[in-house]
Scaffold this motif. Sequence first.
Motif, PDB file in Angstrom:
ATOM      1  N   ARG A 130      41.713  26.704  20.635  1.00  0.00           N
ATOM      2  CA  ARG A 130      41.439  25.899  19.458  1.00  0.00           C
ATOM      3  C   ARG A 130      39.997  25.414  19.437  1.00  0.00           C
ATOM      4  O   ARG A 130      39.424  25.159  18.391  1.00  0.00           O
ATOM      5  CB  ARG A 130      42.405  24.707  19.439  1.00  0.00           C
ATOM      6  N   HIS A 131      39.394  25.308  20.608  1.00  0.00           N
ATOM      7  CA  HIS A 131      38.009  24.826  20.707  1.00  0.00           C
ATOM      8  C   HIS A 131      37.029  25.952  20.955  1.00  0.00           C
ATOM      9  O   HIS A 131      35.873  25.707  21.269  1.00  0.00           O
ATOM     10  CB  HIS A 131      37.913  23.803  21.836  1.00  0.00           C
ATOM     11  N   GLY A 155      35.576  30.122  19.838  1.00  0.00           N
ATOM     12  CA  GLY A 155      35.482  31.121  18.797  1.00  0.00           C
ATOM     13  C   GLY A 155      36.298  32.340  19.140  1.00  0.00           C
ATOM     14  O   GLY A 155      36.990  32.406  20.153  1.00  0.00           O
ATOM     15  N   ASP A 156      36.220  33.384  18.296  1.00  0.00           N
ATOM     16  CA  ASP A 156      36.969  34.601  18.518  1.00  0.00           C
ATOM     17  C   ASP A 156      36.547  35.312  19.788  1.00  0.00           C
ATOM     18  O   ASP A 156      37.315  36.064  20.375  1.00  0.00           O
ATOM     19  CB  ASP A 156      36.803  35.554  17.321  1.00  0.00           C
ATOM     20  N   ASP A 157      35.306  35.105  20.221  1.00  0.00           N
ATOM     21  CA  ASP A 157      34.819  35.759  21.428  1.00  0.00           C
ATOM     22  C   ASP A 157      35.036  34.920  22.674  1.00  0.00           C
ATOM     23  O   ASP A 157      34.622  35.283  23.766  1.00  0.00           O
ATOM     24  CB  ASP A 157      33.323  36.072  21.293  1.00  0.00           C
ATOM     25  N   GLY A 158      35.718  33.786  22.552  1.00  0.00           N
ATOM     26  CA  GLY A 158      35.987  32.950  23.715  1.00  0.00           C
ATOM     27  C   GLY A 158      34.922  31.913  23.991  1.00  0.00           C
ATOM     28  O   GLY A 158      35.104  31.048  24.833  1.00  0.00           O
ATOM     29  N   ALA A 159      33.790  31.978  23.295  1.00  0.00           N
ATOM     30  CA  ALA A 159      32.711  31.025  23.531  1.00  0.00           C
ATOM     31  C   ALA A 159      32.985  29.733  22.764  1.00  0.00           C
ATOM     32  O   ALA A 159      33.659  29.737  21.735  1.00  0.00           O
ATOM     33  CB  ALA A 159      31.376  31.624  23.096  1.00  0.00           C
ATOM     34  N   PRO A 160      32.490  28.610  23.241  1.00  0.00           N
ATOM     35  CA  PRO A 160      32.706  27.353  22.519  1.00  0.00           C
ATOM     36  C   PRO A 160      32.128  27.421  21.112  1.00  0.00           C
ATOM     37  O   PRO A 160      31.079  28.013  20.881  1.00  0.00           O
ATOM     38  CB  PRO A 160      31.946  26.326  23.382  1.00  0.00           C
ATOM     39  N   ARG A 161      32.830  26.818  20.184  1.00  0.00           N
ATOM     40  CA  ARG A 161      32.379  26.827  18.795  1.00  0.00           C
ATOM     41  C   ARG A 161      31.153  25.936  18.638  1.00  0.00           C
ATOM     42  O   ARG A 161      31.100  24.821  19.122  1.00  0.00           O
ATOM     43  CB  ARG A 161      33.487  26.318  17.875  1.00  0.00           C
ATOM     44  N   ARG A 178      31.385  26.251  13.080  1.00  0.00           N
ATOM     45  CA  ARG A 178      32.136  25.061  12.705  1.00  0.00           C
ATOM     46  C   ARG A 178      32.342  24.969  11.200  1.00  0.00           C
ATOM     47  O   ARG A 178      33.123  24.146  10.740  1.00  0.00           O
ATOM     48  CB  ARG A 178      31.392  23.816  13.203  1.00  0.00           C
ATOM     49  N   ILE A 179      31.640  25.775  10.420  1.00  0.00           N
ATOM     50  CA  ILE A 179      31.820  25.818   8.973  1.00  0.00           C
ATOM     51  C   ILE A 179      33.020  26.711   8.667  1.00  0.00           C
ATOM     52  O   ILE A 179      33.199  27.748   9.300  1.00  0.00           O
ATOM     53  CB  ILE A 179      30.557  26.365   8.286  1.00  0.00           C
ATOM     54  N   LEU A 199      33.573  29.575   3.549  1.00  0.00           N
ATOM     55  CA  LEU A 199      32.332  29.004   3.056  1.00  0.00           C
ATOM     56  C   LEU A 199      31.103  29.699   3.654  1.00  0.00           C
ATOM     57  O   LEU A 199      30.063  29.828   3.001  1.00  0.00           O
ATOM     58  CB  LEU A 199      32.302  27.506   3.366  1.00  0.00           C
ATOM     59  N   ARG A 200      31.214  30.163   4.905  1.00  0.00           N
ATOM     60  CA  ARG A 200      30.063  30.794   5.543  1.00  0.00           C
ATOM     61  C   ARG A 200      30.032  32.299   5.360  1.00  0.00           C
ATOM     62  O   ARG A 200      29.065  32.951   5.734  1.00  0.00           O
ATOM     63  CB  ARG A 200      30.051  30.472   7.039  1.00  0.00           C
TER      64      ARG A 200
END
Length: 460
Positions: free
Chosen positions: A21-22, A24-30, A35-36, A40-41
Amino acid sequence: MATQQYGYGDEYAYSYDDDRRHRGDDGAPRRGLNRIPAWLRAPVEGRTWRELCYQLLSLPISIVFFVWSVTMLSLGAGLLITFIGVPVLAAALAGARGFGALERARARGLLGLAVGTPEPVRPRKGNGPLAWMGATLKSGVSWRHLLYGVLHFPWATFAFSVTLALWTTGWTLFTYPLWQWVLPMYAGQGGLQLYGDAHHSVYLDNPFEIAVTSLAGLLVVLATPWIVRGLTTVDRLMVAGLLGPSRLASRVVQLESDRGVVVDTAAADLRRIERDLHDGAQARLVSLAMELGLAKEKLTDDPEAAARMVDEAHGEVKTALQELRDLARGIHPAVLTDRGLDAALSSVAARCTVPVTVEVDLAERPAPAIEGIAYFTVSELLQNISKHSRATRATVDVWRAGDRLMLQVQDNGVGGAAADAGSGLAGLAERLDAVDGILLVDSPPSGPTRVTAELPWRRA
């Protein structure tokens, strides 16, 4: 269902979804744009611009490909009454394969779609031009490339028109407040003409109408990336289905690779067994034979020394027997054959340096080969936990999900495990892949670690 607890401590629990949940899709922190919200992005994402570029390039490339395919196919078919039609058709198919290589490269660079290269044309008999033409005409892959050239042109025309219309319309309307002043200054009209005939005209020229126009353009701008993404999905399917290797050829390559892995694994296991026998039990038995020989010589002259040597030899025999038992257990444990995975994994967990909870939920036993692979997979993962994880507890779960046997090993250690080339997990993944299995590793640097293995379920 059977549950065994070895060691101490409360049962360890970790939620993978909470961690994702915290991230991204690649496992890295968002962070940053991640965060958008995606909707929208999307208009400014690199993926959107690459897909736009792909669609804009599709039309000119597909026109050339279509003209080549239709012209050469018609010419070759018309000349088949003479021998000239055969080389023309072969040239058409060879050219189509060249265009196919270009399309695969374009899809890989702009869409991130990795499509394997089909097997080349290999004449079965001879190496001359006639053999090559015959092999080309018999190649189903080549004909699929030619079919792609014919079918992709109408789709590329449609996708190009929709993409260009939506993109230009959306950004034109969205930015209308920025360039609206150009119309009254240089075109002699109040704004964009919404309606006009011989009697009256309607222009978008007051602040409210300008704002509504810009808002409508924004909606189109936000919707366009998702529409273009849907259009490129069709392109992905066409490229993968018509320009990639056939499923049969891919399966043959995979089976050949898996066979090589199995052979290499078996050879490595034989070398390990030979090394263990040579350095362990064999060396002890040689030493034992020498000691017994010396004891025999001293039996009459010095019975007490002979007795001590026999006693030492007795200890060596026990050690050699234990080494042989360990070696036999490493080849295939008897408890696995007699009592199944539950008892065998419980035995492995009892020898682990970390307290392990074992839970096996199987209504029936799988095939012996699958059962053996599952056993050795869990054994190696528990060895990794003992050696590298610095964990204080671990869990092993085994269950069946449809036609798959699922294994999951978790620990609360330091994490950082990865199935990189050359690591033990990479070798384990290759072994599982040889039987159509999968190994998934989730091990963030701070821990905990969760390793999930899937094996095909086969009845005993």
